[in-house]
Design an enzyme around this catalytic site. Sequence first.
Site, PDB file in Angstrom:
ATOM      1  CG  ASP A 143      -2.066   0.943   1.132  1.00  0.00           C
ATOM      2  OD1 ASP A 143      -3.214   0.479   1.151  1.00  0.00           O
ATOM      3  OD2 ASP A 143      -1.823   2.175   1.034  1.00  0.00           O
ATOM      4  CB  ILE A 144       1.238   4.270  -2.184  1.00  0.00           C
ATOM      5  CG1 ILE A 144      -0.209   4.420  -2.598  1.00  0.00           C
ATOM      6  CG2 ILE A 144       2.125   3.753  -3.282  1.00  0.00           C
ATOM      7  CD1 ILE A 144      -0.412   5.542  -3.595  1.00  0.00           C
TER       8      ILE A 144
ATOM      9  CD  GLN B  26     -14.793  -0.457  -2.050  1.00  0.00           C
ATOM     10  OE1 GLN B  26     -15.991  -0.546  -1.784  1.00  0.00           O
ATOM     11  NE2 GLN B  26     -14.191  -1.214  -2.939  1.00  0.00           N
TER      12      GLN B  26
ATOM     13  CG  HIS C 100      -8.707  -3.130  -1.844  1.00  0.00           C
ATOM     14  ND1 HIS C 100      -9.643  -2.428  -2.578  1.00  0.00           N
ATOM     15  CD2 HIS C 100      -8.509  -2.420  -0.716  1.00  0.00           C
ATOM     16  CE1 HIS C 100      -9.986  -1.336  -1.913  1.00  0.00           C
ATOM     17  NE2 HIS C 100      -9.322  -1.315  -0.774  1.00  0.00           N
TER      18      HIS C 100
ATOM     19  CG  HIS D 264      -6.632  -2.724   3.556  1.00  0.00           C
ATOM     20  ND1 HIS D 264      -5.831  -1.637   3.299  1.00  0.00           N
ATOM     21  CD2 HIS D 264      -7.848  -2.414   3.049  1.00  0.00           C
ATOM     22  CE1 HIS D 264      -6.528  -0.710   2.672  1.00  0.00           C
ATOM     23  NE2 HIS D 264      -7.764  -1.160   2.509  1.00  0.00           N
TER      24      HIS D 264
HETATM   25  P1  5GP Z   1      -9.646   1.410   0.766  1.00  0.00           P
HETATM   26  O1  5GP Z   1      -9.645   2.804   1.325  1.00  0.00           O
HETATM   27  O2  5GP Z   1     -10.429   1.349  -0.524  1.00  0.00           O
HETATM   28  O3  5GP Z   1     -10.011   0.336   1.741  1.00  0.00           O
HETATM   29  O4  5GP Z   1      -8.125   1.095   0.427  1.00  0.00           O
HETATM   30  C1  5GP Z   1      -7.499   1.555  -0.730  1.00  0.00           C
HETATM   31  C2  5GP Z   1      -6.029   1.536  -0.451  1.00  0.00           C
HETATM   32  O5  5GP Z   1      -5.356   1.664  -1.689  1.00  0.00           O
HETATM   33  C3  5GP Z   1      -5.561   2.689   0.434  1.00  0.00           C
HETATM   34  O6  5GP Z   1      -4.954   2.172   1.615  1.00  0.00           O
HETATM   35  C4  5GP Z   1      -4.588   3.454  -0.446  1.00  0.00           C
HETATM   36  O7  5GP Z   1      -3.453   3.888   0.262  1.00  0.00           O
HETATM   37  C5  5GP Z   1      -4.207   2.435  -1.491  1.00  0.00           C
HETATM   38  N1  5GP Z   1      -3.883   2.993  -2.778  1.00  0.00           N
HETATM   39  C6  5GP Z   1      -4.575   3.954  -3.461  1.00  0.00           C
HETATM   40  N2  5GP Z   1      -3.985   4.203  -4.643  1.00  0.00           N
HETATM   41  C7  5GP Z   1      -2.895   3.399  -4.710  1.00  0.00           C
HETATM   42  C8  5GP Z   1      -1.889   3.205  -5.712  1.00  0.00           C
HETATM   43  O8  5GP Z   1      -1.864   3.836  -6.762  1.00  0.00           O
HETATM   44  N3  5GP Z   1      -0.917   2.281  -5.421  1.00  0.00           N
HETATM   45  C9  5GP Z   1      -0.915   1.565  -4.261  1.00  0.00           C
HETATM   46  N4  5GP Z   1       0.087   0.681  -4.080  1.00  0.00           N
HETATM   47  N5  5GP Z   1      -1.849   1.720  -3.303  1.00  0.00           N
HETATM   48  C10 5GP Z   1      -2.836   2.625  -3.537  1.00  0.00           C
END
Ligand code: 5GP
Length: 139
Positions: A33-34, A96, A102, A104
């Site tokens: 994760d970035i 999300q 995805h 985590h």
């Molecule tokens: P969500 O908030 O949908 O549960 O998690 C999405 C995750 O994707 C976040 O933790 C965010 O940091 C990660 N993320 C968003 N864009 C990118 C990207 O371009 N590359 C990577 N490696 N992670 C990303």
Amino acid sequence: MASDPTCIFCKIVAGEIPCFKLFEDAETLAFMDINPVHDGHALVIPKAHSPNVFEIAPEDFAAAARTATKVAKAVNAAVRPDGINLMQANGEGAGQSVGHFHLHIIPRRAEDMLLFNWDPKPGDPAHIGEVADRIRGFL
Ligand code: 5GP
Ligand code: ZN
């Protein structure tokens, strides 16, 4: 395989956006994760695009789960956290932010105060039973 040209994770699958890849097989991809909560925060995705748990094919979920067990063990060995949460969000209300299913893998540190934790308080058994009945009505 389903792909959405506007989806950032589909772009990562296609190699159009770089990532720190951890593991890949025919169905899944695991990468860092970035915006890591802690060192070792990783994501596991099915390569096929689906937005969330409501729409994902069960076999894609199963493939992601299989990869998550492998990667979680490696994260655990590499960064020696105090624990690991597997977390998965569906919809903005659940936090999300990327609309490609995805998982985590979140290493935890003592007293890191991540808000996903809650104080367990005993529920009312009758009410729990009523809610269970409602859910079963949709299964
Ligand atoms: P969500 O908030 O949908 O549960 O998690 C999405 C995750 O994707 C976040 O933790 C965010 O940091 C990660 N993320 C968003 N864009 C990118 C990207 O371009 N590359 C990577 N490696 N992670 C990303
Ligand atoms: Zn996608």
